[in-house]
Design a protein around this motif. Structure first.
Motif, PDB file in Angstrom:
ATOM      1  N   ALA A 178       0.869  -1.181   0.000  1.00  0.00           N
ATOM      2  CA  ALA A 178       0.000   0.000   0.000  1.00  0.00           C
ATOM      3  C   ALA A 178       0.900   1.223   0.000  1.00  0.00           C
ATOM      4  CB  ALA A 178      -0.916  -0.005   1.214  1.00  0.00           C
ATOM      5  N   LYS A 179       1.088   1.797  -1.187  1.00  0.00           N
ATOM      6  CA  LYS A 179       1.990   2.934  -1.305  1.00  0.00           C
ATOM      7  C   LYS A 179       1.286   4.215  -0.857  1.00  0.00           C
ATOM      8  CE  LYS A 179       5.027   3.280  -4.372  1.00  0.00           C
ATOM      9  NZ  LYS A 179       5.801   3.515  -5.618  1.00  0.00           N
ATOM     10  N   SER A 180       2.067   5.127  -0.362  1.00  0.00           N
ATOM     11  CA  SER A 180       1.521   6.413   0.074  1.00  0.00           C
ATOM     12  C   SER A 180       1.026   7.205  -1.132  1.00  0.00           C
ATOM     13  CB  SER A 180       2.597   7.216   0.807  1.00  0.00           C
ATOM     14  OG  SER A 180       3.066   6.514   1.935  1.00  0.00           O
ATOM     15  N   LEU A 181      -0.047   7.960  -0.906  1.00  0.00           N
ATOM     16  CA  LEU A 181      -0.572   8.781  -1.985  1.00  0.00           C
ATOM     17  C   LEU A 181       0.397   9.911  -2.312  1.00  0.00           C
ATOM     18  CD1 LEU A 181      -4.316   9.104  -0.902  1.00  0.00           C
ATOM     19  CD2 LEU A 181      -3.295   7.475  -2.496  1.00  0.00           C
ATOM     20  N   ARG A 183       1.176  13.619  -3.179  1.00  0.00           N
ATOM     21  CA  ARG A 183       0.514  14.897  -2.908  1.00  0.00           C
ATOM     22  C   ARG A 183       0.193  15.603  -4.230  1.00  0.00           C
ATOM     23  NH1 ARG A 183       0.097  18.015   1.535  1.00  0.00           N
ATOM     24  NH2 ARG A 183       1.565  16.673   2.656  1.00  0.00           N
ATOM     25  N   PRO A 217      -0.610   4.752  -6.214  1.00  0.00           N
ATOM     26  CA  PRO A 217      -0.930   6.180  -6.260  1.00  0.00           C
ATOM     27  C   PRO A 217      -1.227   6.693  -7.668  1.00  0.00           C
ATOM     28  CG  PRO A 217       1.428   5.871  -6.043  1.00  0.00           C
ATOM     29  CD  PRO A 217       0.824   4.501  -5.934  1.00  0.00           C
TER      30      PRO A 217
END
Length: 242
Positions: A178-181, A183, A217
Motif C-alpha cells: 500500500a503505497k503512500s498517496l 501529494r 498512487p
C-alpha cells in the motif's frame, strides 16, 4: 557449367535466408525464357538457385552464359560458407517490367530461389528508401480510412469489452504493498475531481468501497488545452502478476 575456373581472389556475397518461410514475398520471374518462382530477399546481395533448379532450367533450355567461379556465399549471421558450384548470367523480367541482365549463383544442396536486393530493385518488385516508405504509409492510411468508413460504428465513443471478467493470475508469494498517496498540487485538485467525475460518467472507472491490501498512487500529468491526464504507478503491483 563450363570447365573454366576463375582463379582470382574470391568475392563474398550474402544470402539472408535459405529456408522456406511463409511470410516471404514470392514472384514469378522469367529467367532466360523460363518462368521460375523466387523469394524477394531485400538483404541478399546476390540471386540464388539450388542445383536441382539449375538442372531443371538446363533441361528447359535456359538461355544463359554459365561459368564455374571462386566465390564465397554466406547465410546471414553465419561464418560457415555455402558451397557455390557455379554461376550463370541471364536476362530476367517479371510481368510488365523491363528486361534486366543478372548473375545467379548456383549452390550445392537444396534451398529456395532468392531474388537479391539489386535485381529485385531493378525489376521494380522491391522499393527501398524514404519515398518508398512514404508510399507504403500512404497506402496503409488509405486502407485504414476504408476500414473506418466501412465499420464506422465500431470507432464511436470509448471502446470497452463488455460482459467479460478478466482474471489476472497473481503470485501469492508477493506481499501486497500500500503505497503512500502522491501529494496533488493545489492548482490541480479541482481538475482531478472533475476528471474523476468525467471518467466515472464515461464508465471508464467505477467507485469501490471497503479495504484493499493494494494501493497504487495516482500521478496527475498536465496536458495541452488546460487539461490533465491521470496515470497510475503500478510498478509494485505488476510484480505480483504472473
Amino acid at each position: 557449367m563450363s570447365e573454366e575456373d576463375n582463379v582470382s581472389t574470391p568475392s563474398t556475397d550474402y544470402a539472408f535466408s535459405l529456408t522456406e518461410d511463409e511470410y516471404y514475398t514470392k514472384v514469378n520471374v522469367n529467367m532466360g525464357g523460363i518462368c521460375n518462382q523466387m523469394i524477394i530477399d531485400s538483404r541478399a546481395s546476390c540471386n540464388v538457385v539450388d542445383k536441382q533448379i539449375w538442372e531443371e532450367l538446363k533441361a528447359k533450355k535456359i538461355v544463359c552464359a554459365s561459368t564455374k567461379v571462386n566465390k564465397n556465399l554466406y547465410p546471414y549471421g553465419s561464418t560457415d560458407p555455402i558451397e557455390v558450384i557455379g554461376t550463370f548470367t541471364t536476362n530476367m523480367s517479371v510481368e510488365n517490367s523491363d528486361i534486366v541482365e543478372a548473375e545467379v549463383m548456383v549452390i550445392k544442396g537444396k534451398g529456395p530461389s532468392l531474388l537479391g536486393r539489386k535485381t529485385a530493385t531493378l525489376l521494380g518488385v522491391l522499393k527501398i528508401g524514404l519515398n518508398a516508405s512514404i508510399n507504403v504509409i500512404q497506402e496503409k492510411a488509405n486502407i485504414n480510412q476504408e476500414v473506418f468508413h466501412k465499420y464506422k460504428s465500431c470507432f464511436e465513443g470509448i471502446g470497452k469489452l463488455k460482459d467479460f471478467l478478466l482474471e489476472i493470475p497473481i503470485d501469492e508469494t508477493v506481499s501486497p504493498v500500500a503505497k503512500s498517496l502522491i501529494r496533488i498540487p493545489f492548482n490541480l485538485r479541482e481538475k482531478l475531481e472533475n476528471k474523476l467525475d468525467e471518467l466515472e460518467k464515461l464508465d471508464v472507472i467505477e467507485k469501490t468501497d471497503g479495504p484493499t491490501p493494494w494501493v497504487s498512487p495516482v500521478v496527475v500529468v498536465p496536458k495541452g488545452d488546460n487539461d490533465i491526464r491521470l496515470c497510475i504507478d503500478m510498478r509494485r503491483a505488476n510484480e505480483a502478476i504472473i
